[in-house]
Design a protein around this motif. Structure first.
Motif, mmCIF file in Angstrom:
data_model
loop_
_atom_site.group_PDB
_atom_site.id
_atom_site.type_symbol
_atom_site.label_atom_id
_atom_site.label_comp_id
_atom_site.label_asym_id
_atom_site.label_seq_id
_atom_site.Cartn_x
_atom_site.Cartn_y
_atom_site.Cartn_z
ATOM 1 N N GLN A 126 0.841 -1.199 0.000
ATOM 2 C CA GLN A 126 0.000 0.000 0.000
ATOM 3 C C GLN A 126 0.872 1.245 0.000
ATOM 4 O O GLN A 126 1.890 1.291 0.688
ATOM 5 C CB GLN A 126 -0.853 -0.023 1.279
ATOM 6 C CG GLN A 126 -1.852 1.095 1.410
ATOM 7 C CD GLN A 126 -2.603 0.961 2.744
ATOM 8 O OE1 GLN A 126 -3.259 -0.033 2.999
ATOM 9 N NE2 GLN A 126 -2.475 1.963 3.592
ATOM 10 N N VAL A 127 0.466 2.241 -0.789
ATOM 11 C CA VAL A 127 1.137 3.542 -0.770
ATOM 12 C C VAL A 127 0.438 4.376 0.305
ATOM 13 O O VAL A 127 -0.767 4.580 0.239
ATOM 14 C CB VAL A 127 1.000 4.239 -2.144
ATOM 15 C CG1 VAL A 127 1.627 5.631 -2.108
ATOM 16 C CG2 VAL A 127 1.632 3.391 -3.241
ATOM 17 N N ASP A 128 1.176 4.821 1.314
ATOM 18 C CA ASP A 128 0.530 5.610 2.368
ATOM 19 C C ASP A 128 0.513 7.102 2.035
ATOM 20 O O ASP A 128 -0.453 7.787 2.330
ATOM 21 C CB ASP A 128 1.211 5.356 3.719
ATOM 22 C CG ASP A 128 0.973 3.926 4.205
ATOM 23 O OD1 ASP A 128 -0.073 3.345 3.843
ATOM 24 O OD2 ASP A 128 1.842 3.377 4.915
ATOM 25 N N PHE A 129 1.594 7.595 1.458
ATOM 26 C CA PHE A 129 1.615 9.017 1.061
ATOM 27 C C PHE A 129 2.773 9.253 0.101
ATOM 28 O O PHE A 129 3.783 8.538 0.139
ATOM 29 C CB PHE A 129 1.747 9.958 2.274
ATOM 30 C CG PHE A 129 2.872 9.577 3.169
ATOM 31 C CD1 PHE A 129 4.147 10.058 2.956
ATOM 32 C CD2 PHE A 129 2.670 8.680 4.213
ATOM 33 C CE1 PHE A 129 5.203 9.668 3.747
ATOM 34 C CE2 PHE A 129 3.733 8.273 5.016
ATOM 35 C CZ PHE A 129 4.995 8.759 4.790
ATOM 36 N N VAL A 130 2.596 10.227 -0.781
ATOM 37 C CA VAL A 130 3.659 10.652 -1.696
ATOM 38 C C VAL A 130 3.646 12.177 -1.705
ATOM 39 O O VAL A 130 2.687 12.801 -2.154
ATOM 40 C CB VAL A 130 3.429 10.127 -3.134
ATOM 41 C CG1 VAL A 130 4.468 10.706 -4.084
ATOM 42 C CG2 VAL A 130 3.474 8.596 -3.175
ATOM 43 N N ILE A 131 4.698 12.753 -1.155
ATOM 44 C CA ILE A 131 4.841 14.210 -1.165
ATOM 45 C C ILE A 131 5.939 14.557 -2.166
ATOM 46 O O ILE A 131 7.061 14.058 -2.053
ATOM 47 C CB ILE A 131 5.225 14.746 0.239
ATOM 48 C CG1 ILE A 131 4.082 14.509 1.243
ATOM 49 C CG2 ILE A 131 5.618 16.222 0.171
ATOM 50 C CD1 ILE A 131 4.421 14.912 2.685
ATOM 51 N N VAL A 132 5.579 15.345 -3.169
ATOM 52 C CA VAL A 132 6.575 15.900 -4.093
ATOM 53 C C VAL A 132 6.356 17.410 -4.047
ATOM 54 O O VAL A 132 5.476 17.947 -4.726
ATOM 55 C CB VAL A 132 6.412 15.352 -5.530
ATOM 56 C CG1 VAL A 132 7.475 15.944 -6.459
ATOM 57 C CG2 VAL A 132 6.493 13.822 -5.556
ATOM 58 N N GLY A 133 7.111 18.080 -3.184
ATOM 59 C CA GLY A 133 6.923 19.521 -2.982
ATOM 60 C C GLY A 133 8.010 20.271 -3.719
ATOM 61 O O GLY A 133 9.159 20.303 -3.282
ATOM 62 N N SER A 134 7.665 20.885 -4.858
ATOM 63 C CA SER A 134 8.684 21.566 -5.665
ATOM 64 C C SER A 134 8.563 23.075 -5.511
ATOM 65 O O SER A 134 7.473 23.605 -5.270
ATOM 66 C CB SER A 134 8.512 21.184 -7.139
ATOM 67 O OG SER A 134 7.336 21.768 -7.666
ATOM 68 N N GLY A 135 9.703 23.771 -5.691
ATOM 69 C CA GLY A 135 9.690 25.237 -5.637
ATOM 70 C C GLY A 135 9.062 25.704 -4.336
ATOM 71 O O GLY A 135 9.401 25.197 -3.267
ATOM 72 N N PRO A 136 8.118 26.654 -4.410
ATOM 73 C CA PRO A 136 7.511 27.184 -3.177
ATOM 74 C C PRO A 136 6.780 26.094 -2.390
ATOM 75 O O PRO A 136 6.634 26.207 -1.166
ATOM 76 C CB PRO A 136 6.524 28.246 -3.679
ATOM 77 C CG PRO A 136 6.421 28.075 -5.160
ATOM 78 C CD PRO A 136 7.630 27.331 -5.620
ATOM 79 N N ASN A 137 6.339 25.020 -3.052
ATOM 80 C CA ASN A 137 5.642 23.939 -2.335
ATOM 81 C C ASN A 137 6.563 23.184 -1.389
ATOM 82 O O ASN A 137 6.097 22.495 -0.478
ATOM 83 C CB ASN A 137 5.011 22.957 -3.326
ATOM 84 C CG ASN A 137 3.941 23.611 -4.178
ATOM 85 O OD1 ASN A 137 3.327 24.593 -3.754
ATOM 86 N ND2 ASN A 137 3.729 23.092 -5.382
ATOM 87 N N ALA A 138 7.895 23.301 -1.592
ATOM 88 C CA ALA A 138 8.847 22.647 -0.692
ATOM 89 C C ALA A 138 8.773 23.265 0.708
ATOM 90 O O ALA A 138 9.188 22.649 1.683
ATOM 91 C CB ALA A 138 10.270 22.763 -1.245
ATOM 92 N N ALA A 139 8.239 24.471 0.783
ATOM 93 C CA ALA A 139 8.145 25.157 2.080
ATOM 94 C C ALA A 139 6.847 24.825 2.813
ATOM 95 O O ALA A 139 6.579 25.362 3.883
ATOM 96 C CB ALA A 139 8.276 26.667 1.882
ATOM 97 N N SER A 140 6.031 23.928 2.262
ATOM 98 C CA SER A 140 4.783 23.501 2.913
ATOM 99 C C SER A 140 4.945 22.035 3.295
ATOM 100 O O SER A 140 4.830 21.147 2.442
ATOM 101 C CB SER A 140 3.612 23.687 1.935
ATOM 102 O OG SER A 140 2.460 23.047 2.434
ATOM 103 N N PRO A 141 5.249 21.756 4.590
ATOM 104 C CA PRO A 141 5.688 20.406 4.971
ATOM 105 C C PRO A 141 4.744 19.281 4.543
ATOM 106 O O PRO A 141 5.207 18.206 4.192
ATOM 107 C CB PRO A 141 5.785 20.495 6.494
ATOM 108 C CG PRO A 141 6.018 21.935 6.786
ATOM 109 C CD PRO A 141 5.308 22.705 5.711
ATOM 110 N N HIS A 142 3.439 19.484 4.559
ATOM 111 C CA HIS A 142 2.529 18.397 4.201
ATOM 112 C C HIS A 142 1.846 18.589 2.846
ATOM 113 O O HIS A 142 0.804 18.009 2.580
ATOM 114 C CB HIS A 142 1.511 18.133 5.317
ATOM 115 C CG HIS A 142 2.037 17.168 6.340
ATOM 116 N ND1 HIS A 142 1.374 16.860 7.502
ATOM 117 C CD2 HIS A 142 3.177 16.433 6.361
ATOM 118 C CE1 HIS A 142 2.101 15.981 8.197
ATOM 119 N NE2 HIS A 142 3.195 15.720 7.532
#
Ligand code: ZN
Ligand code: ZN
Ligand code: ZN
Length: 374
Positions: free
Chosen positions: A195-211
């Motif tokens: 099971q995939v529980d979560f996938v966070i790919v936070g690029s650019g300004p989204n890298a500054a939003s932990p979740h």
């Protein structure tokens, strides 16, 4: 799907019944979820029809299942326990059945993840009872991992490390976070998770939003990308690991605080050993980050326990004075998020007995922690 029988030992049910008595509870009620799986090995689906492990203080435990779930229950590790399985038919009354068996309890504990649909029916079935969380008895047990559980977490860690090793192949400028996330999710399964529980790919300004999870933002040259991923293995045990990547090159101010973060994450890891408090591990990371001037941008706790749930006790946070013991497993994941970029480095570690292992800490994740320029 075979799991190590040592993961769900048959003596655990008796151990839990002892804990119920020691806590002066009259009965423990566990509906499907990590608590039920921990006690019996039964990975039951959460449904509106009641499935419930009943562990009374003063009589044998029994498992209540809808008749149509009987075969699944018997095929699970619960079927091998000396545990009576009681079925109810579609027109039956499972709450009444449990009430008949346990009488009029005063103190009852319900699994933390029980649906309100069931919790409120238990309240009506036992109107004179005080309701407690099952974690009051189960958390101390679940927090102290056995050798088999640590082996399961190590296997989960190796699987997610293999995914991170390939992330640079999928991170491409011109793709959206969602497109990259879909490739990573596929790999999480391909590397052995169920099971995939979560996938966070936070690029650019989204890298500054932990979740931040994923979005349709297109990844660009010069972006920093935080990739935080995890899944559940066939054993039931979870992975969780974060690495930060940079596309082509990294901004200078970013490189400066990434090194601070790297040092802080390592310092917190090195501080782990039996007897130190959970909050002292948080402090080890936080002091270094604050001393370097980035304290206001480290906006979350340093970590969380992990096992059958990807977030469980013990939490590595100021105010948690619990002393760590060998066998406790948790993340160490400081982050710095000043914007327009941010960074986090996360590993799962297990507190270890230095006399047995030569170190106070075992690492479940071993992918390199230096900034990866893609
Ligand atoms: Zn985590
Ligand atoms: Zn994570
Ligand atoms: Zn470094």
């Amino acid at each position: 799907m075979s799991t190590d029988p040592a993961l769900y030992p048959s003596e655990r049910l008796a151990q839990v019944a002892d804990a119920v008595r020691a806590a002066d509870l009259d009965v423990l009620l566990l509906t499907p979820g990590p608590d039920l799986r921990y006690v019996t090995g039964y990975d039951a689906k959460q449904l509106e029809r009641l499935t419930c492990l009943v562990v009374p203080a003063r009589r044998e435990a029994f498992l209540v299942v809808p008749a149509l779930e009987l075969k699944a229950a018997q095929a699970s590790p619960a079927g091998a326990l000396s545990l009576e399985i009681v079925t109810w038919e579609e027109t039956g009354h499972p709450f009444g059945l449990i009430k008949k068996a346990v009488g009029d309890p005063r103190e009852i504990a319900l699994s933390d993840r029980m649906w309100a649909l069931h919790a409120l029916q238990f309240r009506d079935a036992f109107p004179g009872a005080r309701q407690h969380l099952a974690s009051t008895v189960l958390s101390p047990l679940r927090m102290r991992k056995s050798a088999a559980e640590i082996a399961a977490l190590a296997a989960a860690g190796e699987a997610i490390d293999r995914v991170h090793a390939n992330v640079p192949r999928w991170l491409k400028t011109g793709l959206t976070e969602r497109q990259v996330g879909a490739k990573i999710a596929e790999a999480i399964i391909a590397e052995g998770h169920v099971q995939v529980d979560f996938v966070i790919v936070g690029s650019g300004p989204n890298a500054a939003s932990p979740h931040h999870e994923v979005s349709d933002r297109v990844i660009q040259d010069g972006d920093v990308v935080v990739v935080d991923i995890g899944g559940t293995m066939p054993s039931g045990y979870c992975s969780d690991c974060t690495r930060t990547y940079a596309m082509g090159h990294a901004p200078d101010d970013f490189t400066k605080y990434y090194e601070v973060l790297h040092t802080a994450q390592e310092a917190a890891t090195r501080s782990v050993r039996p007897g130190v408090t959970a909050e002292s591990v948080d402090r080890a990371a936080r002091e270094l980050i604050a001393d370097a001037g980035y304290g206001q941008w480290f906006i979350h706790r340093t970590g969380h326990g992990i096992g059958l749930e990807s977030h469980e006790d013990p939490y590595i946070v100021a105010g948690n004075t619990i002393p760590l013991e060998a066998g406790m497993a948790f993340s160490i994941e400081p982050g710095i998020y000043p914007g327009p970029h941010g960074a986090r480095i996360e590993d799962i570690v297990v507190c270890a007995d230095p006399a047995a292992t030569g170190s106070g800490v075992q690492l479940m994740n071993n992918a390199p922690r230096d900034l990866v320029i893609v």
